[in-house]
Design a protein around this motif. Structure first.
Motif, PDB file in Angstrom:
ATOM      1  N   MET A   1      -2.739  -3.185   7.746  1.00 39.88           N
ATOM      2  CA  MET A   1      -3.781  -3.791   7.570  1.00 39.88           C
ATOM      3  C   MET A   1      -4.721  -3.151   6.562  1.00 39.88           C
ATOM      4  O   MET A   1      -5.854  -3.834   6.300  1.00 39.88           O
ATOM      5  CB  MET A   1      -4.520  -4.202   8.973  1.00 39.88           C
ATOM      6  N   ASP A   2      -4.609  -1.902   6.403  1.00 42.49           N
ATOM      7  CA  ASP A   2      -5.556  -0.939   5.473  1.00 42.49           C
ATOM      8  C   ASP A   2      -4.780  -1.209   3.991  1.00 42.49           C
ATOM      9  O   ASP A   2      -4.180  -0.375   3.584  1.00 42.49           O
ATOM     10  CB  ASP A   2      -5.442   0.482   5.587  1.00 42.49           C
ATOM     11  N   SER A   3      -4.824  -2.304   3.588  1.00 38.44           N
ATOM     12  CA  SER A   3      -4.153  -2.775   2.069  1.00 38.44           C
ATOM     13  C   SER A   3      -4.966  -2.193   0.964  1.00 38.44           C
ATOM     14  O   SER A   3      -4.189  -1.790  -0.098  1.00 38.44           O
ATOM     15  CB  SER A   3      -3.866  -4.305   1.907  1.00 38.44           C
ATOM     16  N   MET A   4      -6.240  -1.842   1.060  1.00 43.05           N
ATOM     17  CA  MET A   4      -6.762  -1.253  -0.214  1.00 43.05           C
ATOM     18  C   MET A   4      -6.409   0.141  -0.223  1.00 43.05           C
ATOM     19  O   MET A   4      -6.628   0.970   0.674  1.00 43.05           O
ATOM     20  CB  MET A   4      -8.477  -1.624   0.092  1.00 43.05           C
ATOM     21  N   GLU A   5      -6.185   0.683  -1.480  1.00 45.90           N
ATOM     22  CA  GLU A   5      -5.929   2.140  -1.576  1.00 45.90           C
ATOM     23  C   GLU A   5      -7.254   2.715  -1.327  1.00 45.90           C
ATOM     24  O   GLU A   5      -6.700   3.933  -0.604  1.00 45.90           O
ATOM     25  CB  GLU A   5      -5.808   2.316  -3.341  1.00 45.90           C
ATOM     26  N   LEU A   6      -8.480   2.570  -1.463  1.00 40.55           N
ATOM     27  CA  LEU A   6      -9.625   3.380  -0.991  1.00 40.55           C
ATOM     28  C   LEU A   6      -9.477   3.551   0.522  1.00 40.55           C
ATOM     29  O   LEU A   6      -9.682   4.467   1.180  1.00 40.55           O
ATOM     30  CB  LEU A   6     -10.770   2.462  -1.464  1.00 40.55           C
ATOM     31  N   GLU A   7      -9.003   2.271   1.259  1.00 43.91           N
ATOM     32  CA  GLU A   7      -8.870   2.662   2.685  1.00 43.91           C
ATOM     33  C   GLU A   7      -7.716   3.568   3.218  1.00 43.91           C
ATOM     34  O   GLU A   7      -8.093   4.092   4.157  1.00 43.91           O
ATOM     35  CB  GLU A   7      -8.535   1.173   3.448  1.00 43.91           C
ATOM     36  N   ARG A   8      -6.636   3.571   2.469  1.00 46.23           N
ATOM     37  CA  ARG A   8      -5.499   4.551   2.723  1.00 46.23           C
ATOM     38  C   ARG A   8      -6.081   5.985   2.727  1.00 46.23           C
ATOM     39  O   ARG A   8      -5.783   6.849   3.247  1.00 46.23           O
ATOM     40  CB  ARG A   8      -4.516   3.996   2.185  1.00 46.23           C
TER      41      ARG A   8
ATOM     42  N   HIS B   1      -1.061 -12.392   5.561  1.00 44.84           N
ATOM     43  CA  HIS B   1      -0.524 -11.059   6.338  1.00 44.84           C
ATOM     44  C   HIS B   1      -0.990  -9.742   5.690  1.00 44.84           C
ATOM     45  O   HIS B   1      -0.369  -9.680   4.726  1.00 44.84           O
ATOM     46  CB  HIS B   1       0.997 -11.140   6.480  1.00 44.84           C
ATOM     47  N   SER B   2      -2.372  -9.414   5.906  1.00 39.31           N
ATOM     48  CA  SER B   2      -2.981  -8.406   5.291  1.00 39.31           C
ATOM     49  C   SER B   2      -3.076  -8.910   3.780  1.00 39.31           C
ATOM     50  O   SER B   2      -3.853 -10.103   3.493  1.00 39.31           O
ATOM     51  CB  SER B   2      -2.182  -7.088   5.331  1.00 39.31           C
ATOM     52  N   ASN B   3      -2.438  -8.374   2.846  1.00 42.75           N
ATOM     53  CA  ASN B   3      -2.842  -8.900   1.511  1.00 42.75           C
ATOM     54  C   ASN B   3      -1.335  -9.618   1.025  1.00 42.75           C
ATOM     55  O   ASN B   3      -1.400  -9.752  -0.396  1.00 42.75           O
ATOM     56  CB  ASN B   3      -3.040  -7.567   0.647  1.00 42.75           C
ATOM     57  N   ASN B   4      -0.465  -9.963   1.780  1.00 45.98           N
ATOM     58  CA  ASN B   4       0.573 -10.997   1.426  1.00 45.98           C
ATOM     59  C   ASN B   4       0.315 -12.354   1.923  1.00 45.98           C
ATOM     60  O   ASN B   4      -0.558 -12.429   2.774  1.00 45.98           O
ATOM     61  CB  ASN B   4       1.772 -10.311   2.125  1.00 45.98           C
TER      62      ASN B   4
ATOM     63  N   GLN C   1     -12.644  -3.458   4.527  1.00 46.63           N
ATOM     64  CA  GLN C   1     -12.782  -4.912   4.827  1.00 46.63           C
ATOM     65  C   GLN C   1     -11.851  -5.555   5.879  1.00 46.63           C
ATOM     66  O   GLN C   1     -10.892  -4.766   6.155  1.00 46.63           O
ATOM     67  CB  GLN C   1     -11.909  -5.520   3.349  1.00 46.63           C
ATOM     68  N   SER C   2     -12.325  -6.519   6.452  1.00 48.96           N
ATOM     69  CA  SER C   2     -11.479  -7.035   7.651  1.00 48.96           C
ATOM     70  C   SER C   2     -10.152  -7.572   7.084  1.00 48.96           C
ATOM     71  O   SER C   2     -10.350  -8.259   6.162  1.00 48.96           O
ATOM     72  CB  SER C   2     -12.093  -8.240   8.354  1.00 48.96           C
ATOM     73  N   ALA C   3      -9.022  -7.688   7.731  1.00 51.41           N
ATOM     74  CA  ALA C   3      -7.666  -8.309   7.426  1.00 51.41           C
ATOM     75  C   ALA C   3      -7.218  -9.089   8.269  1.00 51.41           C
ATOM     76  O   ALA C   3      -7.192  -8.731   9.365  1.00 51.41           O
ATOM     77  CB  ALA C   3      -6.919  -7.267   6.845  1.00 51.41           C
TER      78      ALA C   3
ATOM     79  N   TRP D   1       4.192 -13.687  19.955  1.00 49.18           N
ATOM     80  CA  TRP D   1       4.652 -12.847  20.913  1.00 49.18           C
ATOM     81  C   TRP D   1       4.739 -14.189  22.092  1.00 49.18           C
ATOM     82  O   TRP D   1       4.042 -14.844  22.326  1.00 49.18           O
ATOM     83  CB  TRP D   1       3.332 -12.153  21.380  1.00 49.18           C
ATOM     84  N   LYS D   2       6.163 -14.189  22.761  1.00 51.07           N
ATOM     85  CA  LYS D   2       6.566 -14.947  23.691  1.00 51.07           C
ATOM     86  C   LYS D   2       6.564 -16.600  23.475  1.00 51.07           C
ATOM     87  O   LYS D   2       5.680 -17.114  24.279  1.00 51.07           O
ATOM     88  CB  LYS D   2       6.044 -14.309  25.036  1.00 51.07           C
ATOM     89  N   ASP D   3       6.602 -16.768  22.215  1.00 54.36           N
ATOM     90  CA  ASP D   3       6.376 -18.070  21.738  1.00 54.36           C
ATOM     91  C   ASP D   3       5.003 -18.536  21.659  1.00 54.36           C
ATOM     92  O   ASP D   3       4.595 -19.797  21.553  1.00 54.36           O
ATOM     93  CB  ASP D   3       7.325 -19.253  22.716  1.00 54.36           C
ATOM     94  N   TYR D   4       4.123 -17.727  21.578  1.00 55.24           N
ATOM     95  CA  TYR D   4       2.503 -17.920  21.191  1.00 55.24           C
ATOM     96  C   TYR D   4       2.144 -17.458  19.784  1.00 55.24           C
ATOM     97  O   TYR D   4       2.637 -16.453  19.517  1.00 55.24           O
ATOM     98  CB  TYR D   4       1.578 -17.384  22.148  1.00 55.24           C
ATOM     99  N   ASN D   5       1.581 -18.173  19.140  1.00 57.92           N
ATOM    100  CA  ASN D   5       1.101 -18.173  17.867  1.00 57.92           C
ATOM    101  C   ASN D   5      -0.361 -17.016  18.061  1.00 57.92           C
ATOM    102  O   ASN D   5      -1.221 -17.491  18.539  1.00 57.92           O
ATOM    103  CB  ASN D   5       0.697 -19.264  17.016  1.00 57.92           C
ATOM    104  N   ILE D   6      -0.258 -15.846  17.354  1.00 58.79           N
ATOM    105  CA  ILE D   6      -1.490 -15.064  17.529  1.00 58.79           C
ATOM    106  C   ILE D   6      -2.134 -14.714  16.210  1.00 58.79           C
ATOM    107  O   ILE D   6      -1.239 -14.071  15.320  1.00 58.79           O
ATOM    108  CB  ILE D   6      -1.424 -13.945  18.126  1.00 58.79           C
ATOM    109  N   ASN D   7      -3.286 -15.382  15.646  1.00 67.44           N
ATOM    110  CA  ASN D   7      -3.877 -14.998  14.668  1.00 67.44           C
ATOM    111  C   ASN D   7      -4.722 -13.794  15.011  1.00 67.44           C
ATOM    112  O   ASN D   7      -5.828 -13.713  16.093  1.00 67.44           O
ATOM    113  CB  ASN D   7      -4.929 -16.156  13.954  1.00 67.44           C
ATOM    114  N   ILE D   8      -4.650 -12.779  14.118  1.00 67.33           N
ATOM    115  CA  ILE D   8      -5.509 -11.367  14.206  1.00 67.33           C
ATOM    116  C   ILE D   8      -6.204 -11.276  13.202  1.00 67.33           C
ATOM    117  O   ILE D   8      -5.921 -11.301  12.223  1.00 67.33           O
ATOM    118  CB  ILE D   8      -4.496 -10.248  14.607  1.00 67.33           C
ATOM    119  N   ILE D   9      -7.611 -10.672  13.375  1.00 67.35           N
ATOM    120  CA  ILE D   9      -8.390 -10.212  12.529  1.00 67.35           C
ATOM    121  C   ILE D   9      -8.840  -8.709  12.710  1.00 67.35           C
ATOM    122  O   ILE D   9      -9.474  -8.581  14.002  1.00 67.35           O
ATOM    123  CB  ILE D   9      -9.493 -11.065  12.370  1.00 67.35           C
ATOM    124  N   ASP D  10      -8.450  -7.803  12.088  1.00 68.15           N
ATOM    125  CA  ASP D  10      -8.812  -6.473  12.055  1.00 68.15           C
ATOM    126  C   ASP D  10     -10.020  -6.074  11.495  1.00 68.15           C
ATOM    127  O   ASP D  10     -10.145  -6.381  10.240  1.00 68.15           O
ATOM    128  CB  ASP D  10      -7.553  -5.567  11.646  1.00 68.15           C
ATOM    129  N   THR D  11     -10.998  -5.640  12.125  1.00 71.03           N
ATOM    130  CA  THR D  11     -12.311  -5.528  11.546  1.00 71.03           C
ATOM    131  C   THR D  11     -12.778  -3.875  11.275  1.00 71.03           C
ATOM    132  O   THR D  11     -12.070  -3.096  12.044  1.00 71.03           O
ATOM    133  CB  THR D  11     -13.446  -6.160  12.430  1.00 71.03           C
TER     134      THR D  11
END
Length: 744
Positions: free
Chosen positions: A85-92, A396-399, A99-101, A107-117
């Motif tokens: 989720m840390d796709s930016m070079e500066l973040e790494r 999916h992050s920067n993809n 930036q939030s990603a 998971w167990k047949d449930y769709n989970i949308n996640i935002i890492d802040t």
């Protein structure tokens, strides 16, 4: 089997090893994310916390256990890959989230949308806009640090958008971990009705697993990367504590849930299903916070947390989302949106984040009603511009992955859409419907900025245009009086990051000047005015007279400006009143004491006079200019400065030095806390005195101390500080006048 599913499946056997079935790791082979699922099987969650609580590490583990990624990497890993989720070079490089990603998984047949802040207060708008569009959140707390300043900020943001949350106490493996102290802080500092639904089996180096109080079982994480879950009896030495904590959980739930309360009063023993449904009901209502435990870095507690997200956090259909229909001359009509995924209602979505992508502007949206297909036309409710949807993607992050359609409850992105953060998009342009926008805090720090090389000006302009559009807390403006280009933001780190991004992404090295603080000017006491503006030298004349009072607002409103029309009769015709207000607000942009904005003032227009021919809106606007200037001459003024809430954590042996430094910077200590050889000081310090504190704290605590600060309020500055600010302003004005004379 699709290509997407084949790729995931081909990677799984290499990682699972002892697991014989894919179902055991929670991944379903016969369903993929893009398939149309019922709303009950969708979750939109955010991972939010204080700095360095383990949000990104936790998200990395979630993606790994759900089969979304084939390998785990650390935030500051030795392999130089960094977290997904840390796709930016500066973040790494820095090991922080900037930036939030967004990502999605199953998971167990449930769709989970996640935002890492991000956790840093400088990037708080990223958390703000993520929580605006999410249905639930995981509040991550460090088992050592507990409830910290940014935790309180995130908690306030969740309350603002009514986001239900469950708490995850992370880092049980760290020296000094004490989840029981963290729970007591959640109750005392955050006023959460919280209770454990899991207990740790040992902490620090003895962290072996967790006890689930709802199912009354111990869970151990074994095998490669803790992927095999072994359920066992509760250890003998923990049975008494487990019984007590389970009873405490039932009591906390009974206080806020009628169904469980009845069972409690009737002294009936609630079943596992009773407790689970009570936790879900109360969690969604925000009357109870379930507390889970684990250590993401050591791969313990993540799978039960995912189960908790499915069991206790709401699906998009259980959250009420509203929009407003604008009607001319009337109050907006409130409309509850229909989250059904049948696509029958008109499409309504909110743009919550903008980003410059490889193919133009990338706009993140959340769909609240209806459905959108590739090739559809949508309209921006603010500008009424039509846009054809050429490409729909999920991130999916920067993809990115292309999809053909999205439904209510989905988070997706579009390319090439010209809009602002907080715009509403719909397929029905005649509906006049729009959603509530996103709260954006005001910047508190300004710095002078200029490119090092004159030839980089074009790249500099491109970078500024992009960053100001992406980030509503990053402002750019030219001050003609000091002849400087200024940038404003939420802190020194915020502006420093953008300066580094200009060099890395645009090849434009820049120099940042000394930070300038956003002071304000206000009245000390009420002051009357009676001003006549009269001009009759050739051509049409100007005549306007205004009478009234300028007075200070209460201390809790000292950042706002008010204009009140108290006129009776026709002495000041109503069509000229907006001119008076405009004149007052124009003058408020630049005070005459120090050149800073006016705030905390109420302008009461009570009476006046007009001329049947010579009066105009311009004349009344100029009269307001003159009235404010008169009040500057006759009134008593003071300068307000931003006060920051500062939280410093360091080893106990440095407590005296830290408190001495804060006192030297005119700080007021509001509280102290200490545990396990560490102490935390809470103080209120003027922002003007906080520059350079990071280096001073590091040197005085052998690099072990850390601090965070966030804006608290505006307060009158000390007399000597005011005198210095006024003198500097007068000197700069005098210099400006001299330069003008030389030019002439």
């Amino acid at each position: 089997m699709t290509i997407f599913t084949r790729i995931i499946v081909s990677n799984l056997p290499k990682r699972i090893g002892a697991l014989k079935t894919l179902q055991q790791c929670g991944y379903c082979t016969h369903l993929k994310y893009a398939e149309h699922k019922p709303i009950e099987r969708i979750r939109n969650i955010g991972i939010s916390a204080h700095i360095d609580s383990g949000k990104t590490t936790l998200t990395e583990r979630i993606l790994f256990y759900t089969g979304r990624i084939a390998q785990m990497h650390e935030v500051r890993g030795k392999d130089n890959v960094g977290a997904t989720m840390d796709s930016m070079e500066l973040e790494r490089q820095r090991g922080i989230t900037i930036q939030s990603a967004a990502t999605y998984t199953i998971w167990k047949d449930y769709n989970i949308n996640i935002i890492d802040t991000p956790g840093h207060v400088d990037f708080t708008v990223e958390v703000e806009r993520a929580l605006r569009v999410l249905d639930g959140a995981v509040l991550v707390l460090c088992a050592v640090g507990g409830v910290q300043s940014q935790t309180l900020t995130v908690n306030r943001q969740m309350k603002r958008y009514n986001v239900p949350c469950l708490a995850f106490i992370n880092k049980l493996d760290r020296t000094g971990a004490n989840p029981y102290r963290v729970l007591s802080h959640m109750r005392s500092k955050m006023n959460h009705n919280a209770a454990f639904i899991q207990l740790p089996i040992g902490v620090e180096s003895n962290c072996k697993g967790i006890v689930d109080l709802v199912t009354e079982k111990a869970i151990y994480f074994e095998g490669n990367h803790g992927m095999e879950l072994r359920y066992d009896e509760i250890p003998k030495d923990m049975r008494a504590e487990s019984v007590d904590r389970r009873q405490e959980l039932i009591e906390h739930l009974s206080n806020v849930d009628d169904k469980l309360g009845e069972l409690f009063l009737e002294e009936k023993t609630p079943t596992e299903a009773d407790i689970k449904s009570a936790i879900r009901r109360t969690c969604i209502k925000r009357t109870f916070t379930p507390v889970m435990v684990g250590t993401a870095l050591k791969n313990k507690g993540v799978q039960p947390l995912l189960d908790g997200v499915l069991d206790y956090l709401p699906n998009p259909g259980e959250v009420e989302n509203v929009a407003f229909i604008e009607k001319e001359g009337e109050e907006p009509e409130k409309v509850v949106l229909n989250p059904a995924r049948d696509g029958k209602d008109p499409f309504i979505s909110l743009a919550f984040k903008l980003e410059a992508g490889r193919f133009g502007q990338l706009t993140y949206l959340r769909c609240y009603q209806g459905k959108l297909q590739k090739g559809d036309n949508i309209f921006n409710a603010r500008t009424n511009k039509k846009v054809r949807v050429a490409r729909l993607v999920r991130l999916h992050s920067n993809n990115m992955e292309d999809v053909n359609e999205v439904y209510a409850g989905d988070i997706f992105a579009l390319f090439g859409v010209d809009c602002a953060s907080g715009d509403t998009f719909t397929t029905d342009p005649k509906g006049n419907i729009s959603m509530e926008s996103i709260f954006v805090p005001e910047p508190v720090v300004s710095m002078a900025i200029k490119p090092n090389n004159a030839k980089d000006r074009d790249n500099f302009a491109k970078a500024v245009a992009r960053f100001t559009k992406e980030d509503p807390t990053f402002h750019f403006f030219y001050d003609p009086d000091v002849k400087e280009t200024l940038v404003s933001g939420m802190g020194e780190l915020h502006l420093e990051i953008y300066a580094q991004r200009m060099e890395r992404e645009y090849g434009c090295p820049v120099t940042l000047g000394k930070p300038k603080v956003a002071f304000r000017e206000t009245l000390v006491s009420a002051c009357e005015f009676d001003y006549l503006h009269k001009k009759q030298s050739g051509g049409s004349g100007q005549y306007a007279r205004i009478i009234g009072i300028m007075e200070p607002l209460p201390a809790d409103q000292n950042t706002v400006l008010e204009f009140v029309d108290e006129t009776m009769g026709t002495n000041v015709p109503k069509q000229f009143v907006p001119g008076v207000e405009k004149g007052f607000r124009e003058m408020a942009e630049r005070g005459m004491l120090s050149g800073h904005k006016l705030s905390g003032i109420r302008f009461r227009l009570q009476d006046g006079g007009h001329h049947i021919v010579d009066s105009s809106e311009l004349a009344f606007m100029l009269a307001a200019h003159g009235a404010v200037k008169d009040v500057f001459q006759s009134g008593s003024w003071q300068i307000l400065e931003p006060i920051m809430m500062v939280e410093v954590t360091a080893p106990e042996e440095f407590q005296g030095a830290v408190m001495g430094q804060l006192s030297k910077r005119h700080g007021i200590i509001t509280g102290t806390d200490g545990a396990e050889g560490w102490f935390t000081v809470y103080a209120e310090v003027p922002l003007n005195d906080m520059f350079g504190y990071a280096g001073e704290l590091r040197s005085s605590t052998q690099g072990k101390g850390e601090f965070t600060m966030e804006y608290s309020r505006y307060s009158p500055c000390l007399p000597d500080v005011q005198e210095q600010i006024v003198r500097q302003y007068q000197e700069s004005q005098g210099l400006g006048q001299e330069k003008k004379k030389k030019k002439n």
